[in-house]
Design an enzyme around this catalytic site. Structure first.
Site, PDB file in Angstrom:
ATOM      1  N   LYS A  59       5.480 -18.657  21.678  1.00  0.00           N
ATOM      2  CA  LYS A  59       6.059 -17.368  22.063  1.00  0.00           C
ATOM      3  C   LYS A  59       7.275 -17.519  22.971  1.00  0.00           C
ATOM      4  O   LYS A  59       7.498 -16.724  23.878  1.00  0.00           O
ATOM      5  CB  LYS A  59       5.009 -16.462  22.702  1.00  0.00           C
ATOM      6  CG  LYS A  59       3.750 -16.279  21.882  1.00  0.00           C
ATOM      7  CD  LYS A  59       4.046 -15.929  20.424  1.00  0.00           C
ATOM      8  CE  LYS A  59       4.741 -14.574  20.286  1.00  0.00           C
ATOM      9  NZ  LYS A  59       5.120 -14.316  18.855  1.00  0.00           N
ATOM     10  N   SER A  74       3.523 -12.130  26.013  1.00  0.00           N
ATOM     11  CA  SER A  74       3.770 -12.227  24.575  1.00  0.00           C
ATOM     12  C   SER A  74       2.652 -12.991  23.871  1.00  0.00           C
ATOM     13  O   SER A  74       2.192 -12.608  22.783  1.00  0.00           O
ATOM     14  CB  SER A  74       5.115 -12.916  24.329  1.00  0.00           C
ATOM     15  OG  SER A  74       5.429 -12.941  22.957  1.00  0.00           O
ATOM     16  N   HIS A  83       5.135 -26.969  18.370  1.00  0.00           N
ATOM     17  CA  HIS A  83       4.756 -26.525  19.712  1.00  0.00           C
ATOM     18  C   HIS A  83       4.134 -27.683  20.505  1.00  0.00           C
ATOM     19  O   HIS A  83       3.557 -27.466  21.572  1.00  0.00           O
ATOM     20  CB  HIS A  83       3.740 -25.384  19.636  1.00  0.00           C
ATOM     21  CG  HIS A  83       4.297 -24.088  19.135  1.00  0.00           C
ATOM     22  ND1 HIS A  83       5.487 -23.561  19.585  1.00  0.00           N
ATOM     23  CD2 HIS A  83       3.811 -23.188  18.236  1.00  0.00           C
ATOM     24  CE1 HIS A  83       5.717 -22.412  18.972  1.00  0.00           C
ATOM     25  NE2 HIS A  83       4.724 -22.164  18.149  1.00  0.00           N
ATOM     26  N   ARG A 117       7.251  -8.191  18.713  1.00  0.00           N
ATOM     27  CA  ARG A 117       6.835  -7.012  19.466  1.00  0.00           C
ATOM     28  C   ARG A 117       7.977  -6.365  20.244  1.00  0.00           C
ATOM     29  O   ARG A 117       8.344  -5.224  19.986  1.00  0.00           O
ATOM     30  CB  ARG A 117       5.699  -7.403  20.419  1.00  0.00           C
ATOM     31  CG  ARG A 117       4.856  -6.258  20.942  1.00  0.00           C
ATOM     32  CD  ARG A 117       3.729  -6.803  21.797  1.00  0.00           C
ATOM     33  NE  ARG A 117       4.231  -7.613  22.893  1.00  0.00           N
ATOM     34  CZ  ARG A 117       4.587  -7.132  24.087  1.00  0.00           C
ATOM     35  NH1 ARG A 117       4.464  -5.847  24.336  1.00  0.00           N
ATOM     36  NH2 ARG A 117       5.046  -7.938  25.020  1.00  0.00           N
ATOM     37  N   LYS A 118       8.568  -7.074  21.198  1.00  0.00           N
ATOM     38  CA  LYS A 118       9.652  -6.500  22.004  1.00  0.00           C
ATOM     39  C   LYS A 118      10.852  -7.426  22.147  1.00  0.00           C
ATOM     40  O   LYS A 118      11.983  -6.989  22.114  1.00  0.00           O
ATOM     41  CB  LYS A 118       9.143  -6.108  23.401  1.00  0.00           C
ATOM     42  CG  LYS A 118       8.236  -4.892  23.404  1.00  0.00           C
ATOM     43  CD  LYS A 118       7.957  -4.418  24.832  1.00  0.00           C
ATOM     44  CE  LYS A 118       7.132  -3.135  24.819  1.00  0.00           C
ATOM     45  NZ  LYS A 118       6.863  -2.658  26.198  1.00  0.00           N
TER      46      LYS A 118
END
Length: 301
Positions: free
Chosen positions: A53, A145, A115, A263-264
């Site tokens: 994220k 997140s 990751h 999402r944002k």
């Protein structure tokens, strides 16, 4: 992005978090460990490394467009991003593994997602001196997140409520381990390796054009002004969020009734989640964990 799976296949069960060689992981990233560690990197591979994220999907899309939007113009509208940029360590039985997808890629350079903490990276990336782009995002926005992502992603462990989740985040009991260890480990490695470009999510948000130029310089790319303008437009958050090849909407493992995958994409959303007490506790813990590092993050713009 994590676990973008073929939508018509059976959904995997939510995994259990366990400690693997000192790092919290799930079986979806450890059961293929020998093949991951024996992965044969190439000198022209480009690895995008992040804690979950922190902008991996964003930078993946930027690089894919820079390299292939003119060569393969229809691909961005017909091939999901997770197939264009395979996830190295992903291994869920019944689905293509990241290693196999990368070995079958016919395009060059291979753009690869990971990751993994720096000490878990396959040795061949160092031997081949492959270009590595690491993107770091401030801890507070990352925690928020990651929480919403875990709520809607059924291939992640059950997240529980926000309060307990935040506590586990501080303790490093997340898939891929401690945020603090992750960003510091890659930062320390960068000090001695010229093949690592270390970027900050907040800088990408604040001045995308400047960071895009840094990426191109690092990769020895000289795109036309027209191409750079096209890339900047396509990778705007609102445009990516509508892009069915990048937003995860076709994948049944994601429950969009709970939260969208994208999402944002803002800096400072943590203020809508942290209580005053949580913020104070987080800051105290953060100062202890980061006091041995000169890394500096911005939590607001």
């Amino acid at each position: 992005m994590l676990y973008l799976l073929r939508s018509k296949m059976a959904l995997p069960p939510r995994p259990i978090l366990f400690e693997f060689r000192g790092v919290s992981m799930t079986k979806y990233f450890t059961e293929n460990w020998d093949n991951i560690q024996n992965f044969k990197a190439r000198p022209d591979d480009i690895l995008i490394a992040t804690y979950p994220k922190a902008g991996n999907t964003w930078v993946s899309y930027i690089l894919d467009l820079l390299y292939f939007s003119h060569m393969l113009p229809k691909r961005k509208d017909s091939v999901p991003l997770h197939e264009r940029v395979p996830f190295l360590e992903m291994y869920i039985p019944g689905f293509p593994s990241g290693v196999n997808e990368l070995n079958q890629l016919t395009t060059s350079p291979r753009i690869i997602k990971t990751h993994l903490p720096v000490h878990f990276l396959p040795k061949s990336f160092w031997d081949q001196n492959s270009k590595i782009i690491y993107v770091a995002r401030n801890a507070k926005d990352t925690a928020v997140s990651y929480f919403h992502f875990d709520r809607m992603n059924r291939a992640q462990p059950e997240p529980g409520d926000w309060s307990s989740y935040l506590q586990r985040f501080m303790e490093g009991k997340m898939v891929f381990g401690s945020w603090h260890d992750h960003v510091k480990g890659w930062w320390e490695k960068k000090q001695t390796r010229s093949n690592i470009l270390y970027l900050f999510y907040e800088d990408l948000i604040e001045d995308t054009e400047k960071e895009l130029n840094r990426l191109c310089s690092f990769l020895d790319l000289a795109p036309t002004t027209e191409l750079k303008n096209q890339v900047r437009e396509k990778v705007l958050f609102d445009n990516m969020r509508k892009d069915k090849m990048a937003n995860g909407s076709a994948d049944e493992v994601f429950d969009f009734k709970i939260s969208p995958f994208m999402r944002k994409g803002k800096v400072g959303d943590w203020k809508n989640h942290f209580t005053v007490q949580q913020d104070e506790q987080f800051n105290e813990h953060y100062d202890r964990e980061m006091r041995d590092s000169d890394l500096q993050f911005r939590t607001v713009l």
